[in-house]
Design an enzyme around this catalytic site. Sequence first.
Site, mmCIF file in Angstrom:
data_model
loop_
_atom_site.group_PDB
_atom_site.id
_atom_site.type_symbol
_atom_site.label_atom_id
_atom_site.label_comp_id
_atom_site.label_asym_id
_atom_site.label_seq_id
_atom_site.Cartn_x
_atom_site.Cartn_y
_atom_site.Cartn_z
ATOM 1 N N CYS A 2 10.682 33.945 -98.753
ATOM 2 C CA CYS A 2 10.752 33.464 -97.375
ATOM 3 C C CYS A 2 10.194 32.048 -97.267
ATOM 4 C CB CYS A 2 10.036 34.363 -96.378
ATOM 5 S SG CYS A 2 10.309 33.791 -94.665
ATOM 6 N N GLU A 100 16.671 34.524 -95.977
ATOM 7 C CA GLU A 100 16.420 34.893 -97.361
ATOM 8 C C GLU A 100 17.752 34.847 -98.109
ATOM 9 O OE1 GLU A 100 14.640 34.659 -100.050
ATOM 10 O OE2 GLU A 100 13.014 35.601 -98.897
#
Length: 207
Positions: A2, A100
């Site tokens: 992330c 992501e």
Amino acid sequence: MCGRYNISKLKRFIEIHRWIQGTLVFEPHYNAAPTQMLPVVTASRRIELFKWGLIPHWAKDAKQTKPRFIARAETLAEKPSFKKLLGTKHCIIPADGFYEWKQEGAHKIPYYISLASGEPMAFAGLWDTWQSPTGVINSFTMITTTPNSLMARIHDRMPVILAPELYLEWLDHTLDLGPYPADQMTARPISSKVNNTRNNSPDILEP
């Protein structure tokens, strides 16, 4: 890990959580990335702009100290950069959702992950203050954890998303941090425009 998220609903986030103090002039960031100045809320209940990439207060030279963009929840109490911040310098990081990349063969497919409700969320974070030669720098790191069943299909880590009723508790205390419930989240593939941090407009969220 992330390394990107978006925050365009900051006004809505503050309206929902009326205990937040202060105001910010902040343009929506659809591709928020490390090293940028981004909104966080600390134990003071104030919303402020801190730099993403924690510089420990004991660092002698920021250029020779690698900024800590993320911190693993499982090892916070073991790492010199984080253990002294536990219980004293917690923050929450408002966001609409995060990005992501899923490995599919030779390609990485970007996904946008958000709450199924469409409401803004907040990640758990830690922050610190570093005295630079030219002034004070407040910086933060995002805490990550093991994935829930939704995220496990995309990546092996995810940010610690806090339930709203835990925001104030996290700001004042150390909590057990784990994955957010998968059935309250949604994920979808999006445009590869998100790959370039210079692209900072809503169209990066297009399928």
